[in-house]
Design an enzyme around this catalytic site. Structure first.
Site, PDB file in Angstrom:
ATOM      1  CE  LYS A  40       3.874  -3.258   9.288  1.00 20.71           C
ATOM      2  NZ  LYS A  40       3.286  -3.914  10.361  1.00 20.71           N
ATOM      3  CG  ASP A  41       4.477   4.321   8.745  1.00 18.88           C
ATOM      4  OD1 ASP A  41       5.060   3.389   9.221  1.00 18.88           O
ATOM      5  OD2 ASP A  41       5.033   5.686   9.394  1.00 18.88           O
ATOM      6  NE  ARG A  42      -2.132   9.849   6.381  1.00 14.63           N
ATOM      7  CZ  ARG A  42      -1.484  10.753   5.451  1.00 14.63           C
ATOM      8  NH1 ARG A  42      -1.668  10.840   4.113  1.00 14.63           N
ATOM      9  NH2 ARG A  42      -0.936  11.718   6.191  1.00 14.63           N
ATOM     10  CB  ALA A  47       4.166   4.794  13.066  1.00 16.74           C
ATOM     11  CE  LYS A  95      -0.785   0.084   5.127  1.00 20.24           C
ATOM     12  NZ  LYS A  95      -0.081   1.364   5.242  1.00 20.24           N
TER      13      LYS A  95
END
Length: 350
Positions: free
Chosen positions: A80-82, A347, A51
């Site tokens: 998980k990070d955007r 993150a 993603k």
């Protein structure tokens, strides 16, 4: 709340320069490490998903819509990070059903790279680690200083702070947690409750770790500490003999700090007194966590950086590659190296 208020002092000195992180999604790449052999059959369909600029929860919603199943049947190991390029596992519970057509979930922001059946669903926290590839751009700083700092980090590790992103924009999660704590109640929404309780625990841990960093004892054991191995959730007390265990110097064994919950800290002596003092500085949140029924857990104070390597694709770009245990923050490493010219939500997953 500023980053310095949420974290604490750096262990390795002032930043060696400045840089930008996440100018584009590809500058922050995360690969989930999941050591689970898949059976190839069963009522759960596991998906290896890439993603880009998409958070985990929204990816799960897309997959659920495309599969025509309730969101509660979609599982993942961690968030998980955007603003990143990440690859992680999801599972769908499909008892008695064939594999669905998931084309509607895919676009430039989400691609399904692999599909495989398994007998069990993916549990939260099941991943053992996360692999990172970070690219720091618009880098300024003395290359020799940066080299020395990276060598020091590789040899000694870093303080295992929870990153500022755990606390929300400008510490919003802490402000919200304090609001609920003052009223003696908890959010009704499960995800919101979990997020705020996690932020409160993380702040108390960071307070204790900041004290140990200031005292220079974050990376060494002292009698009364509780010790744990890097990838273990169990711990044991440190006496004089344990404090000279060679596995401490090898970065396999570490002192721990509290993830606050019911009961007194199981640490002893000066270590327990320091933990009680750190929690006492956030007495409102401490008591709120106990009222919520949280169990006392431990987290290592020192974070070893697995497989750390680096190179310069261009004079003003530094690329880092490394592996961290699940629940640890890549930005804690970056913070010990450079000052970020643009702070963004980053993150490592948890």
């Amino acid at each position: 709340m500023t980053e310095s208020e949420l974290l604490g002092p750096r262990a390795h000195g002032e930043p060696c320069g400045s840089a930008v992180l996440k100018a584009v999604a590809e500058d922050f790449q995360v690969d989930e490490v999941l050591d689970i052999p898949l059976a190839g059959e069963g009522e759960h369909l596991w998906l290896w998903v890439e993603k880009r600029n998409l958070n985990t929860e929204e990816a799960a919603r897309r997959i659920a819509r495309a599969a025509g199943v309730p969101l509660k049947l979609i599982s993942y190991a961690g968030l998980k990070d955007r603003q990143a390029l990440t690859r992680q596992w999801f599972s769908l519970h499909l008892p008695g059903k064939s594999d669905p057509d998931l084309a509607a979930a895919e676009d430039e922001g989400l691609r399904i790279l692999k599909r495989q059946r398994h007998s069990r669903k993916l549990q939260r926290g099941a991943h053992s680690a996360n692999g990172f590839r970070l690219r720091l751009t618009r880098l300024t700083g003395d290359p020799e200083q940066l080299e020395a700092r990276l060598q020091r980090i590789r040899q000694r590790g870093i303080p295992n702070y929870f990153g500022a992103q755990r606390f929300g924009f400008d510490g919003g999660n802490i402000h919200e947690a304090r609001h609920f704590a003052q009223q003696g109640r908890f959010p009704e929404q499960r995800n919101r409750r979990s997020r705020l309780l996690s932020a409160a625990r993380s702040l108390i841990f960071n307070r204790l770790l900041a004290e140990r960093v200031a005292a220079g004892s974050w990376d060494r054991a002292q009698p009364g500490d509780l010790l744990a191995f890097t990838d273990s959730r169990s711990f044991f007390p440190a006496g004089v003999e344990e404090c000279s265990d060679p596995r401490l110097a090898a970065l396999d064994l570490h002192p721990t700090g509290p993830l606050w919950g019911r009961g007194e800290s199981p640490a002893a002596g000066a270590s327990q007194a320091l933990e009680q003092s750190a929690a006492g500085g956030e007495a409102l949140l401490r008591d709120w966590l106990v009222e919520a029924g949280m169990e006392h857990e431990r987290r290592i104070l020192r974070l070893p950086i697995g497989g750390l390597t680096w190179h310069y694709p261009a004079p003003d770009i530094l690329q880092l590659e490394f592996v961290l245990p699940s629940g640890c923050f890549a930005t804690a490493l970056v913070r010990e190296l450079v000052e970020l010219a643009e702070q963004t939500d980053t993150a490592c997953g948890f």
